[in-house]
Scaffold this active site. Sequence first.
Site, PDB file in Angstrom:
ATOM      1  N   ASN A 169      35.437  47.056  40.039  1.00  0.00           N
ATOM      2  CA  ASN A 169      36.314  47.236  40.541  1.00  0.00           C
ATOM      3  C   ASN A 169      36.012  48.905  41.450  1.00  0.00           C
ATOM      4  O   ASN A 169      35.719  49.992  40.908  1.00  0.00           O
ATOM      5  CB  ASN A 169      37.805  47.423  40.360  1.00  0.00           C
ATOM      6  CG  ASN A 169      38.192  46.014  39.540  1.00  0.00           C
ATOM      7  OD1 ASN A 169      37.255  45.254  38.643  1.00  0.00           O
ATOM      8  ND2 ASN A 169      39.923  45.776  40.131  1.00  0.00           N
ATOM      9  N   GLU A 221      36.515  44.156  44.860  1.00  0.00           N
ATOM     10  CA  GLU A 221      35.769  44.178  43.169  1.00  0.00           C
ATOM     11  C   GLU A 221      34.609  42.868  43.145  1.00  0.00           C
ATOM     12  O   GLU A 221      34.114  41.608  43.818  1.00  0.00           O
ATOM     13  CB  GLU A 221      36.700  43.029  42.374  1.00  0.00           C
ATOM     14  CG  GLU A 221      37.811  43.425  42.406  1.00  0.00           C
ATOM     15  CD  GLU A 221      38.964  42.467  41.700  1.00  0.00           C
ATOM     16  OE1 GLU A 221      38.077  41.908  40.478  1.00  0.00           O
ATOM     17  OE2 GLU A 221      40.376  42.187  41.901  1.00  0.00           O
ATOM     18  N   ILE A 224      28.156  41.998  40.657  1.00  0.00           N
ATOM     19  CA  ILE A 224      26.896  42.148  40.150  1.00  0.00           C
ATOM     20  C   ILE A 224      25.895  41.259  39.699  1.00  0.00           C
ATOM     21  O   ILE A 224      26.440  40.376  37.924  1.00  0.00           O
ATOM     22  CB  ILE A 224      26.427  43.033  39.642  1.00  0.00           C
ATOM     23  CG1 ILE A 224      27.645  44.717  39.969  1.00  0.00           C
ATOM     24  CG2 ILE A 224      24.705  43.650  39.730  1.00  0.00           C
ATOM     25  CD1 ILE A 224      27.165  45.037  41.608  1.00  0.00           C
TER      26      ILE A 224
HETATM   27  N1  RBF Z   1      40.749  36.144  43.818  1.00  0.00           N
HETATM   28  C1  RBF Z   1      41.641  35.258  43.764  1.00  0.00           C
HETATM   29  O1  RBF Z   1      43.208  35.668  43.739  1.00  0.00           O
HETATM   30  N2  RBF Z   1      41.154  34.119  45.336  1.00  0.00           N
HETATM   31  C2  RBF Z   1      39.768  34.048  45.576  1.00  0.00           C
HETATM   32  O2  RBF Z   1      39.693  33.141  46.082  1.00  0.00           O
HETATM   33  C3  RBF Z   1      39.080  34.421  45.028  1.00  0.00           C
HETATM   34  N3  RBF Z   1      37.621  34.525  44.714  1.00  0.00           N
HETATM   35  C4  RBF Z   1      36.644  35.356  44.726  1.00  0.00           C
HETATM   36  C5  RBF Z   1      35.383  35.188  44.578  1.00  0.00           C
HETATM   37  C6  RBF Z   1      34.476  36.045  43.662  1.00  0.00           C
HETATM   38  C7  RBF Z   1      32.989  36.265  44.192  1.00  0.00           C
HETATM   39  C8  RBF Z   1      34.857  36.849  43.251  1.00  0.00           C
HETATM   40  C9  RBF Z   1      33.911  38.322  42.406  1.00  0.00           C
HETATM   41  C10 RBF Z   1      36.849  37.232  42.934  1.00  0.00           C
HETATM   42  C11 RBF Z   1      37.227  36.341  43.411  1.00  0.00           C
HETATM   43  N4  RBF Z   1      39.060  36.269  43.504  1.00  0.00           N
HETATM   44  C12 RBF Z   1      39.375  35.523  43.870  1.00  0.00           C
HETATM   45  C13 RBF Z   1      39.400  37.786  42.703  1.00  0.00           C
HETATM   46  C14 RBF Z   1      38.965  37.355  41.035  1.00  0.00           C
HETATM   47  O3  RBF Z   1      40.765  36.589  40.801  1.00  0.00           O
HETATM   48  C15 RBF Z   1      39.109  38.744  40.112  1.00  0.00           C
HETATM   49  O4  RBF Z   1      38.372  39.593  40.398  1.00  0.00           O
HETATM   50  C16 RBF Z   1      39.784  38.679  38.388  1.00  0.00           C
HETATM   51  O5  RBF Z   1      41.240  38.456  39.066  1.00  0.00           O
HETATM   52  C17 RBF Z   1      39.912  40.262  38.068  1.00  0.00           C
HETATM   53  O6  RBF Z   1      40.130  40.757  38.928  1.00  0.00           O
HETATM   54  P1  ADP Z   2      38.478  45.365  34.823  1.00  0.00           P
HETATM   55  O1  ADP Z   2      39.277  44.632  35.562  1.00  0.00           O
HETATM   56  O2  ADP Z   2      38.396  46.293  34.660  1.00  0.00           O
HETATM   57  O3  ADP Z   2      37.765  45.666  36.033  1.00  0.00           O
HETATM   58  P2  ADP Z   2      36.162  43.176  34.139  1.00  0.00           P
HETATM   59  O4  ADP Z   2      36.597  42.256  33.328  1.00  0.00           O
HETATM   60  O5  ADP Z   2      35.988  42.640  35.648  1.00  0.00           O
HETATM   61  O6  ADP Z   2      38.072  44.399  33.770  1.00  0.00           O
HETATM   62  O7  ADP Z   2      34.737  43.746  33.783  1.00  0.00           O
HETATM   63  C1  ADP Z   2      34.103  45.115  34.449  1.00  0.00           C
HETATM   64  C2  ADP Z   2      33.511  46.140  33.823  1.00  0.00           C
HETATM   65  O8  ADP Z   2      32.301  45.664  33.996  1.00  0.00           O
HETATM   66  C3  ADP Z   2      32.406  46.371  35.533  1.00  0.00           C
HETATM   67  O9  ADP Z   2      33.481  47.664  35.476  1.00  0.00           O
HETATM   68  C4  ADP Z   2      31.054  47.283  34.722  1.00  0.00           C
HETATM   69  O10 ADP Z   2      31.692  48.869  34.379  1.00  0.00           O
HETATM   70  C5  ADP Z   2      30.935  45.469  33.929  1.00  0.00           C
HETATM   71  N1  ADP Z   2      30.057  44.814  33.836  1.00  0.00           N
HETATM   72  C6  ADP Z   2      28.835  44.272  33.270  1.00  0.00           C
HETATM   73  N2  ADP Z   2      28.430  43.770  33.734  1.00  0.00           N
HETATM   74  C7  ADP Z   2      28.853  43.452  35.218  1.00  0.00           C
HETATM   75  C8  ADP Z   2      28.834  42.677  36.426  1.00  0.00           C
HETATM   76  N3  ADP Z   2      27.597  41.923  36.090  1.00  0.00           N
HETATM   77  N4  ADP Z   2      29.351  42.652  37.429  1.00  0.00           N
HETATM   78  C9  ADP Z   2      29.894  43.789  37.606  1.00  0.00           C
HETATM   79  N5  ADP Z   2      30.890  44.909  36.273  1.00  0.00           N
HETATM   80  C10 ADP Z   2      29.925  44.360  35.159  1.00  0.00           C
HETATM   81 MG    MG Z   3      37.210  44.007  37.247  1.00  0.00          MG
END
Ligand code: RBF
Ligand code: ADP
Ligand code: MG
Length: 303
Positions: A169, A221, A224
């Site tokens: 994030n 968000e 990677i």
């Molecule tokens: N969140 C949604 O609410 N709707 C989506 O369609 C959605 N698509 C996503 C697609 C990708 C490639 C990624 C990385 C995230 C997406 N998310 C979506 C966000 C997801 O809900 C969020 O990363 C997690 O809730 C963690 O904060």
């Molecule tokens: P948060 O709600 O704190 O973002 P996540 O469960 O989404 O928690 O975890 C995200 C953290 O995981 C990132 O901030 C990063 O430090 C680590 N991380 C490890 N591998 C990856 C990846 N492939 N893509 C994105 N973040 C990654």
């Molecule tokens: Mg996250």
Amino acid sequence: MVACGAVIGLATSTSRASLGRKLASKPWLHSVFAATACGDEVPEGKPAPDVFAEAARRLGVSPCDCLCFEDAPSGVQGAVAAGMRVVVVPSLPDAHDGLAVLPPNNHGPGVVELLPSLLAWQPVGYGLPPFADVIGGVVIPVTPPIRLRGPVVRGFGRGSRDLGIPTANLDADALLRGSVAEAVTGIYAGWASIGESADVHMMVMSIGWNPQFKNTHKTAEPWILADFDEPFYGKEIRLVACGYVRPEAAFSSLPALVQRIHQDAADTRAALAHPALAELQHDAWLAPGSSAGSSSGAAREVD
Ligand code: RBF
Ligand code: ADP
Ligand code: MG
């Protein structure tokens, strides 16, 4: 006429003189419209149907064969009254608020779709061919790409825990600077680099309010598409988003969202192999230290 044989007209409240001035600064639009109808050329303006009916007449088509794209409630009303089907794309800077302008049960029978962006419109749903520049039938090139950077901050921890998909994030401030501030919400494909490393990775990123979880804050968000030994909170992440994949959505279940995100990743890998998007992995924005002078340059720890 566009390649598939459709014709495009313009129905505007603007006066003919004013339209002339507006088009003068965008000369490439002249060849887009086969006919134009202006507010001062019809008896009544929007929300009356007159300007839409006149545009259709000048195009030589029946209103019931027209698909209208509108951004404002009075225009939607006018086009529906003229007998057209309408795709609504609110033009408010904040599409999240825009969707609230026209609550679902207030659409009227002619409204067929409410979209956060024109990028989300799928011509194939209307029997038309896909846009010529769409990569793999899915990803729309974003030109110029959206470049953003900022420190990686903690979110709800939901990505890894609930979805099995970690997302790095970005700091909320990073969303206020540059083209990302104006970017439509949705899922984007692109390239990322982190901290002092010059390694560039593929990424697929959500920009928006996570409608599945009804977030109240807009987030960016990126997931990677590479493995990391440890979290990289506090480090600077640099991103170049060069392909639009789809709008954000609320799914019927969490597994359905997860499945869709994996599809997004597959679509992203395929699209980034395309030369037009592949070359952006060499974008200078991704080089460590290239942020000198920018307010987001220094990585900082966030609690
Ligand atoms: N969140 C949604 O609410 N709707 C989506 O369609 C959605 N698509 C996503 C697609 C990708 C490639 C990624 C990385 C995230 C997406 N998310 C979506 C966000 C997801 O809900 C969020 O990363 C997690 O809730 C963690 O904060
Ligand atoms: P948060 O709600 O704190 O973002 P996540 O469960 O989404 O928690 O975890 C995200 C953290 O995981 C990132 O901030 C990063 O430090 C680590 N991380 C490890 N591998 C990856 C990846 N492939 N893509 C994105 N973040 C990654
Ligand atoms: Mg996250």
